[in-house]
Each structure stands twice: as structure tokens, then as C-alpha cells.
Design a protein around this motif. Sequence first.
Motif, mmCIF file in Angstrom:
data_model
loop_
_atom_site.group_PDB
_atom_site.id
_atom_site.type_symbol
_atom_site.label_atom_id
_atom_site.label_comp_id
_atom_site.label_asym_id
_atom_site.label_seq_id
_atom_site.Cartn_x
_atom_site.Cartn_y
_atom_site.Cartn_z
ATOM 1 N N THR A 44 -22.075 -3.435 -6.971
ATOM 2 C CA THR A 44 -22.114 -3.169 -5.533
ATOM 3 C C THR A 44 -22.876 -1.891 -5.205
ATOM 4 N N GLN A 45 -23.425 -1.237 -6.220
ATOM 5 C CA GLN A 45 -24.163 0.014 -6.032
ATOM 6 C C GLN A 45 -23.289 1.026 -5.282
ATOM 7 N N CYS A 46 -22.065 1.167 -5.725
ATOM 8 C CA CYS A 46 -21.077 1.990 -5.022
ATOM 9 C C CYS A 46 -21.520 3.453 -4.899
ATOM 10 N N ALA A 47 -21.084 4.059 -3.836
ATOM 11 C CA ALA A 47 -21.439 5.449 -3.563
ATOM 12 C C ALA A 47 -20.874 6.390 -4.625
ATOM 13 N N GLU A 48 -19.688 6.072 -5.151
ATOM 14 C CA GLU A 48 -19.056 6.934 -6.156
ATOM 15 C C GLU A 48 -19.819 6.923 -7.473
ATOM 16 N N ALA A 49 -20.413 5.801 -7.805
ATOM 17 C CA ALA A 49 -21.236 5.626 -9.008
ATOM 18 C C ALA A 49 -20.597 6.224 -10.261
ATOM 19 N N TRP A 50 -19.430 5.720 -10.589
ATOM 20 C CA TRP A 50 -18.728 6.199 -11.782
ATOM 21 C C TRP A 50 -19.583 6.017 -13.032
ATOM 22 N N CYS A 51 -20.356 4.949 -13.075
ATOM 23 C CA CYS A 51 -21.216 4.718 -14.241
ATOM 24 C C CYS A 51 -22.216 5.862 -14.401
ATOM 25 N N LEU A 52 -22.842 6.257 -13.300
ATOM 26 C CA LEU A 52 -23.828 7.327 -13.313
ATOM 27 C C LEU A 52 -23.175 8.648 -13.725
ATOM 28 N N GLN A 53 -22.023 8.939 -13.145
ATOM 29 C CA GLN A 53 -21.327 10.190 -13.441
ATOM 30 C C GLN A 53 -20.840 10.263 -14.884
ATOM 31 N N ALA A 54 -20.499 9.103 -15.454
ATOM 32 C CA ALA A 54 -19.929 9.086 -16.808
ATOM 33 C C ALA A 54 -20.972 9.143 -17.912
ATOM 34 N N CYS A 55 -22.202 8.784 -17.618
ATOM 35 C CA CYS A 55 -23.226 8.696 -18.669
ATOM 36 C C CYS A 55 -23.498 10.069 -19.278
ATOM 37 N N PRO A 56 -23.229 10.222 -20.575
ATOM 38 C CA PRO A 56 -23.397 11.538 -21.210
ATOM 39 C C PRO A 56 -24.851 11.930 -21.456
ATOM 40 N N VAL A 57 -25.775 10.955 -21.363
ATOM 41 C CA VAL A 57 -27.188 11.272 -21.602
ATOM 42 C C VAL A 57 -28.033 11.119 -20.335
ATOM 43 N N GLY A 107 -31.418 2.488 -3.262
ATOM 44 C CA GLY A 107 -29.992 2.767 -3.314
ATOM 45 C C GLY A 107 -29.347 2.290 -4.603
ATOM 46 N N ALA A 108 -30.132 1.716 -5.494
ATOM 47 C CA ALA A 108 -29.610 1.189 -6.757
ATOM 48 C C ALA A 108 -29.358 2.307 -7.757
ATOM 49 N N LYS A 109 -28.361 2.084 -8.581
ATOM 50 C CA LYS A 109 -28.130 2.951 -9.729
ATOM 51 C C LYS A 109 -28.815 2.239 -10.897
ATOM 52 N N VAL A 110 -29.831 2.872 -11.465
ATOM 53 C CA VAL A 110 -30.722 2.219 -12.413
ATOM 54 C C VAL A 110 -30.563 2.810 -13.814
ATOM 55 N N VAL A 111 -30.479 1.928 -14.807
ATOM 56 C CA VAL A 111 -30.378 2.344 -16.203
ATOM 57 C C VAL A 111 -31.784 2.463 -16.785
ATOM 58 N N ALA A 112 -32.093 3.620 -17.358
ATOM 59 C CA ALA A 112 -33.368 3.821 -18.052
ATOM 60 C C ALA A 112 -33.172 3.439 -19.508
ATOM 61 N N ASP A 113 -33.756 2.326 -19.914
ATOM 62 C CA ASP A 113 -33.607 1.870 -21.295
ATOM 63 C C ASP A 113 -34.061 2.919 -22.299
ATOM 64 N N SER A 114 -35.077 3.676 -21.937
ATOM 65 C CA SER A 114 -35.604 4.680 -22.867
ATOM 66 C C SER A 114 -34.608 5.804 -23.135
ATOM 67 N N ALA A 115 -33.688 6.025 -22.210
ATOM 68 C CA ALA A 115 -32.704 7.099 -22.371
ATOM 69 C C ALA A 115 -31.336 6.595 -22.832
ATOM 70 N N CYS A 116 -31.033 5.337 -22.567
ATOM 71 C CA CYS A 116 -29.717 4.785 -22.920
ATOM 72 C C CYS A 116 -29.532 4.755 -24.437
ATOM 73 N N VAL A 117 -28.379 5.255 -24.888
ATOM 74 C CA VAL A 117 -28.073 5.260 -26.323
ATOM 75 C C VAL A 117 -27.047 4.184 -26.682
ATOM 76 N N GLY A 118 -26.633 3.400 -25.690
ATOM 77 C CA GLY A 118 -25.703 2.296 -25.952
ATOM 78 C C GLY A 118 -24.289 2.725 -26.268
#
Length: 159
Positions: free
Chosen positions: A54-67, A77-88
Amino acid sequence: MQKALNINADKCTGCLQCEVACSFEHTGTFNPSKSRIKVFKFHDEGRFVPYTCTQCAEAWCLQACPVEAISYDAETGAKVVADSACVGCKVCTIACPFGTVNYVPDTGKVAKCDLCGGDPKCATACPTDAITYVDASMTGLEKMRAWAAKTDVGLQAEA
């Protein structure tokens, strides 16, 4: 003007065109299991419900990402994952209370809806307009009106 996906489950027929379009857009394959939108099937009730981030305003995924692999796209307004930075590490999958960030074993990364850069293929492919891409301020208002209309009918029936 920010736009958002608006999902009207009452219009969904379960055709899975949204899943097929999404998987092709992001992986080049027609494979619903690789889609970032899922259609939940409620067989006992004969209902289908499309569901995605839902592209929520709180964006817990964005806030939690350690990298800091998830960023906010100000244009869509999308929260976008950068594959080049994601460590899985999957921390974002745990942080998302809606379960719409998913680990992809094929890549060792996570994937979530990115609104296809402002042209969501799920909405384009939906033959019944169960999924539409509309002005973000309208999605809540329309849902409130629909709920109010159902409530009003229910109240009239009780009278």
C-alpha cells in the motif's frame, strides 16, 4: 499529484491478469508466483481479493532496512528496493505488518511493489477495473463513501 493503487475486490473475477502482467514487467516471465501483487482466493465464498504493498506513509520496511536499500520515490510515492544495495537479510519482510515485502530465492534479494515507476502494469492489465491507479487523495474518500453506503443500507434494513 501523487497517485495510488485503488483495489475494489468486488470487481475482481480472479483472472490473475494482474499477477501475469506484474511478473512479466519485473522478471520477463509470465509466472504469477513471481508477481508482486497476489490475488487471494476465498473459494468457499467465491471471492477474489487482489493485494499488494500500500506504499504506507510509515514505511516500516524502509525504516528497518539496515543497508538503506529501500528508498522513497518522491515522484510516484513508492518505496523502492535497490537490488544493487539489498543484501537479502529479510529484515524488511519482518518489519512489514502486511506481508507485502517478499524474499525471492532466485535472486537472494527482496521484492515489493514499486508501482512500475508510475505506470502499474497490474492496473493496466485488469479487465474489470478492480485495480485502478488514481489520485491518492481519492482512494480513502471512495472507500469511506462505499462503506457509508453499505452501512446506510444496513441501518435502513434494521428500521
